[in-house]
Design a protein around this motif. Structure first.
Motif, PDB file in Angstrom:
ATOM      1  N   VAL A 186       0.820  -1.215   0.000  1.00 49.42           N
ATOM      2  CA  VAL A 186       0.000   0.000   0.000  1.00 49.42           C
ATOM      3  C   VAL A 186       0.850   1.260   0.000  1.00 49.42           C
ATOM      4  CG1 VAL A 186      -1.767   1.311   1.255  1.00 49.42           C
ATOM      5  CG2 VAL A 186      -1.882  -1.198   1.186  1.00 49.42           C
ATOM      6  N   GLU A 187       1.844   1.316   0.882  1.00 49.15           N
ATOM      7  CA  GLU A 187       2.620   2.539   1.066  1.00 49.15           C
ATOM      8  C   GLU A 187       4.036   2.187   1.493  1.00 49.15           C
ATOM      9  OE1 GLU A 187       2.388   6.696   3.740  1.00 49.15           O
ATOM     10  OE2 GLU A 187       0.743   5.249   3.788  1.00 49.15           O
ATOM     11  N   ALA A 188       5.015   2.878   0.933  1.00 50.93           N
ATOM     12  CA  ALA A 188       6.419   2.687   1.285  1.00 50.93           C
ATOM     13  C   ALA A 188       6.915   3.886   2.083  1.00 50.93           C
ATOM     14  CB  ALA A 188       7.262   2.510   0.028  1.00 50.93           C
ATOM     15  N   GLU A 189       7.786   3.648   3.043  1.00 48.73           N
ATOM     16  CA  GLU A 189       8.352   4.726   3.850  1.00 48.73           C
ATOM     17  C   GLU A 189       9.573   5.299   3.139  1.00 48.73           C
ATOM     18  OE1 GLU A 189      10.327   5.503   8.284  1.00 48.73           O
ATOM     19  OE2 GLU A 189       9.464   3.546   7.788  1.00 48.73           O
ATOM     20  N   LEU A 190       9.474   6.572   2.734  1.00 49.91           N
ATOM     21  CA  LEU A 190      10.540   7.212   1.970  1.00 49.91           C
ATOM     22  C   LEU A 190      10.750   8.651   2.427  1.00 49.91           C
ATOM     23  CD1 LEU A 190       9.414   6.093  -1.614  1.00 49.91           C
ATOM     24  CD2 LEU A 190      11.401   5.203  -0.385  1.00 49.91           C
ATOM     25  N   GLU A 191      11.995   9.013   2.704  1.00 56.86           N
ATOM     26  CA  GLU A 191      12.368  10.420   2.840  1.00 56.86           C
ATOM     27  C   GLU A 191      12.402  11.032   1.447  1.00 56.86           C
ATOM     28  OE1 GLU A 191      15.675   8.958   6.150  1.00 56.86           O
ATOM     29  OE2 GLU A 191      16.287   9.776   4.206  1.00 56.86           O
ATOM     30  N   GLU A 192      12.260  12.372   1.357  1.00 55.80           N
ATOM     31  CA  GLU A 192      12.269  12.987   0.031  1.00 55.80           C
ATOM     32  C   GLU A 192      12.814  14.409   0.073  1.00 55.80           C
ATOM     33  OE1 GLU A 192       9.440  13.377  -3.927  1.00 55.80           O
ATOM     34  OE2 GLU A 192       8.539  12.756  -2.027  1.00 55.80           O
ATOM     35  N   ILE A 193      13.578  14.749  -0.974  1.00 53.75           N
ATOM     36  CA  ILE A 193      14.059  16.114  -1.190  1.00 53.75           C
ATOM     37  C   ILE A 193      13.475  16.616  -2.500  1.00 53.75           C
ATOM     38  CG2 ILE A 193      16.069  17.597  -1.544  1.00 53.75           C
ATOM     39  CD1 ILE A 193      17.747  15.433  -0.103  1.00 53.75           C
ATOM     40  N   TYR A 194      12.943  17.839  -2.479  1.00 51.51           N
ATOM     41  CA  TYR A 194      12.559  18.553  -3.696  1.00 51.51           C
ATOM     42  C   TYR A 194      13.610  19.638  -3.942  1.00 51.51           C
ATOM     43  CZ  TYR A 194       7.582  17.023  -4.009  1.00 51.51           C
ATOM     44  OH  TYR A 194       6.407  16.317  -4.159  1.00 51.51           O
ATOM     45  N   PRO A 238       0.072  20.686  -3.074  1.00 49.52           N
ATOM     46  CA  PRO A 238       0.538  20.806  -4.445  1.00 49.52           C
ATOM     47  C   PRO A 238       1.882  21.541  -4.564  1.00 49.52           C
ATOM     48  CG  PRO A 238      -1.087  22.502  -3.990  1.00 49.52           C
ATOM     49  CD  PRO A 238      -1.010  21.648  -2.759  1.00 49.52           C
ATOM     50  N   SER A 239       2.494  21.351  -5.743  1.00 48.19           N
ATOM     51  CA  SER A 239       3.616  22.167  -6.186  1.00 48.19           C
ATOM     52  C   SER A 239       3.050  23.059  -7.294  1.00 48.19           C
ATOM     53  CB  SER A 239       4.744  21.298  -6.741  1.00 48.19           C
ATOM     54  OG  SER A 239       5.142  20.332  -5.796  1.00 48.19           O
ATOM     55  N   ILE A 240       3.123  24.362  -7.114  1.00 47.45           N
ATOM     56  CA  ILE A 240       2.405  25.300  -7.985  1.00 47.45           C
ATOM     57  C   ILE A 240       3.400  26.175  -8.734  1.00 47.45           C
ATOM     58  CG2 ILE A 240       0.675  27.127  -8.064  1.00 47.45           C
ATOM     59  CD1 ILE A 240      -0.357  26.098  -5.342  1.00 47.45           C
ATOM     60  N   ALA A 241       3.261  26.219 -10.061  1.00 46.96           N
ATOM     61  CA  ALA A 241       4.146  27.017 -10.908  1.00 46.96           C
ATOM     62  C   ALA A 241       3.500  28.364 -11.228  1.00 46.96           C
ATOM     63  CB  ALA A 241       4.456  26.272 -12.200  1.00 46.96           C
ATOM     64  N   GLN A 242       4.276  29.419 -11.121  1.00 45.29           N
ATOM     65  CA  GLN A 242       3.811  30.761 -11.473  1.00 45.29           C
ATOM     66  C   GLN A 242       3.420  30.796 -12.953  1.00 45.29           C
ATOM     67  OE1 GLN A 242       6.937  33.642 -11.404  1.00 45.29           O
ATOM     68  NE2 GLN A 242       5.586  35.407 -11.616  1.00 45.29           N
ATOM     69  N   PRO A 243       2.299  31.419 -13.306  1.00 44.63           N
ATOM     70  CA  PRO A 243       1.952  31.558 -14.725  1.00 44.63           C
ATOM     71  C   PRO A 243       3.094  32.208 -15.511  1.00 44.63           C
ATOM     72  CG  PRO A 243       0.082  32.172 -13.372  1.00 44.63           C
ATOM     73  CD  PRO A 243       1.236  31.974 -12.422  1.00 44.63           C
ATOM     74  N   GLY A 244       3.398  31.637 -16.666  1.00 42.79           N
ATOM     75  CA  GLY A 244       4.466  32.169 -17.512  1.00 42.79           C
ATOM     76  C   GLY A 244       5.850  31.667 -17.169  1.00 42.79           C
ATOM     77  N   HIS A 245       5.961  30.857 -16.125  1.00 45.20           N
ATOM     78  CA  HIS A 245       7.268  30.354 -15.700  1.00 45.20           C
ATOM     79  C   HIS A 245       7.149  28.861 -15.390  1.00 45.20           C
ATOM     80  CE1 HIS A 245       9.208  34.359 -15.113  1.00 45.20           C
ATOM     81  NE2 HIS A 245       7.952  34.729 -14.892  1.00 45.20           N
ATOM     82  N   ASP A 246       7.680  28.030 -16.277  1.00 41.82           N
ATOM     83  CA  ASP A 246       7.699  26.601 -15.993  1.00 41.82           C
ATOM     84  C   ASP A 246       8.531  26.330 -14.745  1.00 41.82           C
ATOM     85  OD1 ASP A 246       6.244  26.364 -18.292  1.00 41.82           O
ATOM     86  OD2 ASP A 246       7.825  25.357 -19.449  1.00 41.82           O
ATOM     87  N   MET A 247       8.154  25.304 -14.004  1.00 39.16           N
ATOM     88  CA  MET A 247       8.857  24.942 -12.773  1.00 39.16           C
ATOM     89  C   MET A 247       9.415  23.524 -12.895  1.00 39.16           C
ATOM     90  SD  MET A 247       7.530  25.002  -8.804  1.00 39.16           S
ATOM     91  CE  MET A 247       6.223  23.782  -9.029  1.00 39.16           C
ATOM     92  N   TYR A 248      10.671  23.376 -12.550  1.00 46.75           N
ATOM     93  CA  TYR A 248      11.348  22.085 -12.531  1.00 46.75           C
ATOM     94  C   TYR A 248      11.623  21.690 -11.096  1.00 46.75           C
ATOM     95  CZ  TYR A 248      15.533  19.038 -12.544  1.00 46.75           C
ATOM     96  OH  TYR A 248      16.447  18.037 -12.312  1.00 46.75           O
ATOM     97  N   TYR A 249      11.452  20.405 -10.786  1.00 43.99           N
ATOM     98  CA  TYR A 249      12.001  19.916  -9.534  1.00 43.99           C
ATOM     99  C   TYR A 249      12.563  18.515  -9.696  1.00 43.99           C
ATOM    100  CZ  TYR A 249       7.074  18.330  -8.766  1.00 43.99           C
ATOM    101  OH  TYR A 249       5.814  17.809  -8.894  1.00 43.99           O
ATOM    102  N   LEU A 250      13.646  18.298  -8.976  1.00 47.58           N
ATOM    103  CA  LEU A 250      14.305  17.006  -8.868  1.00 47.58           C
ATOM    104  C   LEU A 250      13.891  16.395  -7.545  1.00 47.58           C
ATOM    105  CD1 LEU A 250      16.469  14.841  -9.554  1.00 47.58           C
ATOM    106  CD2 LEU A 250      18.169  16.393  -8.535  1.00 47.58           C
ATOM    107  N   ASN A 251      13.312  15.203  -7.586  1.00 47.13           N
ATOM    108  CA  ASN A 251      12.927  14.467  -6.379  1.00 47.13           C
ATOM    109  C   ASN A 251      13.955  13.388  -6.081  1.00 47.13           C
ATOM    110  OD1 ASN A 251       9.485  14.593  -7.364  1.00 47.13           O
ATOM    111  ND2 ASN A 251      10.448  15.794  -5.762  1.00 47.13           N
ATOM    112  N   VAL A 252      14.494  13.395  -4.867  1.00 47.44           N
ATOM    113  CA  VAL A 252      15.432  12.380  -4.405  1.00 47.44           C
ATOM    114  C   VAL A 252      14.799  11.673  -3.219  1.00 47.44           C
ATOM    115  CG1 VAL A 252      17.750  11.927  -3.527  1.00 47.44           C
ATOM    116  CG2 VAL A 252      17.375  13.787  -5.161  1.00 47.44           C
ATOM    117  N   MET A 253      14.680  10.343  -3.303  1.00 53.02           N
ATOM    118  CA  MET A 253      13.985   9.574  -2.265  1.00 53.02           C
ATOM    119  C   MET A 253      14.781   8.334  -1.880  1.00 53.02           C
ATOM    120  SD  MET A 253      10.148   9.728  -3.916  1.00 53.02           S
ATOM    121  CE  MET A 253      10.744   9.861  -5.616  1.00 53.02           C
ATOM    122  N   ALA A 254      14.601   7.908  -0.629  1.00 54.29           N
ATOM    123  CA  ALA A 254      15.154   6.639  -0.151  1.00 54.29           C
ATOM    124  C   ALA A 254      14.525   6.339   1.200  1.00 54.29           C
ATOM    125  CB  ALA A 254      16.676   6.691  -0.031  1.00 54.29           C
ATOM    126  N   GLY A 255      14.531   5.063   1.571  1.00 54.60           N
ATOM    127  CA  GLY A 255      13.955   4.676   2.848  1.00 54.60           C
ATOM    128  C   GLY A 255      14.452   3.322   3.307  1.00 54.60           C
TER     129      GLY A 255
END
Length: 275
Positions: A186-194, A238-255
């Protein structure tokens, strides 16, 4: 952990080697690390992997990655990319207990995504054409997910890493979801960085993390290029991007799970009408 500690503003962890340096001690957890290396033309950076596995991912520019463990030496030429908004990138995997050198003739910016691990896997090259890319969501919830080191795309011991590009004005990481409990199947335990970058000058976005338990993580951050948000637990999105500006994020996870998997639970109050 306070909301101030969960939000890592650009430059607050910078030192002589890294523009961003988040390790388990800094984050207050057990597994995930993220470093950003900025190299001048002709520059090099050398580090030892220790008890962690690492992926070298070009954010801007290309490089040569050399790994050595005393018996085996490997070298990988990474073509990289002009920017995180331009395309996917090739990458290199460096195992634990090795020495790594990154060299860039033209200079550039490179992410080092790491996780403490147990197994020692071989050093490898990840070709850009083999990175699975998916469109997730629709309408103003559409985002582009690059699963370069997802659990089912590239073999690691603990590390899971993906990139997400959210078009300007859109919401991603939605519905809010969590992965802070071990519930088999059902669910995995993971730390995460955005880690965030915003396209265009003066661009910004917003990142929400809300408690999934009494006293849990709670932050609403305005994020700009070079910022990061830590997610030790809680509903993220949510992660919300400003109109007119695309938003990138790198997700790093482990548990701590014996099985490397990404299993999430959606917030029950935000799923009605979404699917």
């Amino acid at each position: 952990m306070s909301s101030k500690e969960l939000y890592v503003a650009r430059g607050t962890t910078a030192d002589a080697q890294y523009a961003l340096d988040i390790d388990p001690k800094r984050a207050g957890w057990a597994y995930c690390s993220l470093r950003i290396v900025e190299l001048e033309p002709g520059g090099t950076h050398t580090f030892t992997t220790g008890d962690s596995e690492w992926i070298v991912l070009p954010l801007q520019g290309g490089c040569t990655v050399r790994t050595a463990d005393g018996t085996t030496d490997e070298e990988f030429q990474l073509l990289g990319r002009d920017s995180v908004f331009a395309s996917v990138s090739d990458f290199a995997y460096a195992p634990r207990d090795a020495r790594v050198q990154i060299a860039s003739g033209a200079g550039g910016r490179f992410a080092l995504a790491g996780a403490k691990c147990e197994r020692r896997l071989p050093a490898r090259y990840g070709p850009a054409p083999e990175v699975p890319v998916e469109e997730r969501g629709s309408g103003n919830r559409l985002r582009h997910v690059r699963n370069f080191a997802s659990a089912d795309a590239f073999d690691c011991d603990k590390l899971i890493a993906v990139e997400v590009v959210t078009p300007g004005g859109n919401w991603s990481s939605y519905p809010p979801h969590k992965h802070d409990e071990h519930r088999p199947g059902v669910e995995a335990e993971l730390e995460e960085i955005y880690y965030f970058e915003i396209d265009g000058p003066n661009g910004f976005g917003y990142q929400r993390v809300s408690p999934s338990r009494e006293g849990g993580s709670d932050v609403l951050a305005e994020v700009r290029s070079g910022d990061a948000v830590l997610v030790p637990d809680g509903w993220h999105g949510p992660s919300i991007a400003q109109p007119g500006h695309d938003m990138y994020y790198l997700n790093v996870m482990a548990g701590p799970g014996r099985t490397r998997e990404w299993r999430i639970c959606f917030h029950p109050e935000h799923t009605e009408g979404y699917r």
